[in-house]
Design an enzyme around this catalytic site. Structure first.
Site, short mmCIF file in Angstrom:
data_model
loop_
_atom_site.label_atom_id
_atom_site.label_comp_id
_atom_site.label_asym_id
_atom_site.label_seq_id
_atom_site.Cartn_x
_atom_site.Cartn_y
_atom_site.Cartn_z
N LEU A 124 -21.25 8.34 3.33
CA LEU A 124 -20.47 6.27 3.10
C LEU A 124 -20.93 6.09 1.39
O LEU A 124 -19.39 5.43 1.38
CB LEU A 124 -21.77 5.60 4.01
N GLU A 357 -30.28 5.73 1.37
CA GLU A 357 -30.13 5.09 2.95
C GLU A 357 -30.94 3.45 2.46
O GLU A 357 -31.54 3.22 3.58
CB GLU A 357 -31.37 5.63 4.39
#
Ligand code: COS
Length: 376
Positions: A124, A357
């Site tokens: 991502l 994260e």
């Protein structure tokens, strides 16, 4: 809220604990120092079902709960945080594909990842955007019956070894998710990062240079990929909380052992309140962390919304574990700063848990937005 483990969850915890003691801990420090990715350990973890704990047994996973995943992750991280992060990302990739994939995608992609043929990666982040994930610039163009991807992803855990990369790119419809197999034309593994800690994990740049994948590589709906990423990260944050809990516990164990052995002024240093209170604070904060993490995992298992709970577990646990590692070094004095003792590794390893994260700041943002919307 019931914090007791079911018999299946307790069995998975014991399996992870025994394997970590027998196979992971003995090589953890040497692998970390050498920056050696423990491929054979991932294969063995896969055989135990630990590379895909919540994935259904029909696809090769353990078919167990998020609570089982959390406690297994903590046991592995207690031995080796590098191994734990590779395991976490593979678990997350299996969960994403199982949840959003077609039957054909699931049966093609998931069994090799649950079976230990290789690991999955989650792509991502880009060089210019991490927290602001919607600002990604990678693109995917529909050309005939293919997609052509262009862009650069950075800090990709497992990226150099990945059998499948789940990657996000913008199509005409918006952010979308793609499954890119190893060897896809135009997928190039770039530089490996030279990290402060978790040095046995693999963290690389991935370059998509007119990378061609078939139309069936699109995972979920075209233009709906941001939700896929966000909901995957909600689960991933429970994994990181569980991982940091394991590192904090390992550091506190080591500090308690050292405090009982080391003497000063004629007594073990554990007899001094200055030392004992540090251990007490770490143990208390880690126990609170454990409860927050299990609560988030139970909420996910019961199908309730759990974004806020996962963010609370992550921000609290990663920061508590970081404090615990700092205290463990302090208890060791100068010995905490040399490689002969494990606590310097715990301190280096734990630091990333409040970055990846979603940073602590992003967790606080998620919590604040949710409480302002729905109340405390
Ligand atoms: N689950 C499902 N959907 C979600 C969601 C979640 N947890 N969070 C947001 N969404 C949806 C929203 O409902 C919204 O959907 P609509 O467009 O249909 O209304 C959409 O996603 C955009 O949400 P939002 O406006 O909240 O997006 P923002 O750009 O403000 O970003 C944050 C939200 C900052 C929370 C997000 O970008 C984030 O988590 N950033 C950190 C990324 C990260 O963890 N990176 C680490 C990568 S892995 S090492």
């Amino acid at each position: 809220m019931d914090f007791e483990l079911s018999s299946d969850e307790a069995l998975i915890q014991k399996t992870a604990r025994d394997f970590a003691a027998a196979r992971i801990l003995p090589v953890a420090s040497a692998n970390e120092r050498a920056g050696r990715f423990p491929e054979e350990i991932f294969r063995e973890l896969a055989r135990l079902g630990l590379m895909a704990v919540t994935t259904p047994a029909a696809l090769g996973g353990a078919g167990a709960t998020t609570v089982a995943y959390s406690v297994a992750m903590t046991e592995v991280a207690r031995a080796c945080a590098s191994t734990a992060v590779g395991m976490a990302v593979n678990n997350m990739v299996c969960e994403i594909v199982t949840r959003f994939g077609t039957d054909a995608q699931c049966s093609r992609v998931v069994p090799p990842l649950t079976g230990g043929e290789g690991v999955g990666a989650f792509a991502l982040t880009e060089p210019h955007c991490g927290s602001d994930a919607q600002a990604l610039r990678a693109t995917a163009r529909a050309v005939g019956d293919t997609w052509v991807l262009n862009g650069t992803k950075t800090f990709i855990t497992n990226g150099g070894y990945a059998l499948f990369v789940v990657a996000w790119a913008k199509t005409l419809a918006g952010i979308s998710t793609f499954i890119v197999p190893r060897g896809a034309p135009g997928l190039r593994v770039g530089r490996e990062e030279d990290k402060c800690g978790i040095r046995a994990s693999n963290t690389v740049e991935l370059h998509f240079e007119d990378c061609v994948v078939p139309r069936e590589a699109l995972l979920g709906d075209d233009g709906k990929g941001f939700r896929v990423a966000m909901s995957a990260l909600d689960g991933g944050r429970i994994g990181v909380a569980s991982q940091s809990l394991g590192i904090g516990l390992a550091a506190t164990d080591a500090a308690a052992k050292y405090a009982k052995e080391r003497t000063a002024f004629g007594r073990p240093i554990a007899d001094f309140q200055a030392i004992a209170f540090m251990l007490a604070d770490s143990t208390t904060e880690l126990e609170a962390s454990r409860l927050l993490t299990l609560r988030a995992a139970r909420a996910k298992d019961s199908g309730q919304p759990f974004s806020r709970a996962a963010a609370m577990a992550k921000v609290f646990t990663t920061e508590a574990a970081t404090r615990a590692c700092h205290r463990a070094v302090q208890v060791h004095g100068g010995y905490g700063y040399i490689r002969e003792f494990p606590v310097e590794r715990y301190l280096r390893d734990v630091r990333v848990t409040s970055l990846y994260e979603g940073t602590s700041e992003i967790q606080r943002l998620v919590i604040a937005r949710d409480l302002l919307r729905s109340g405390v």
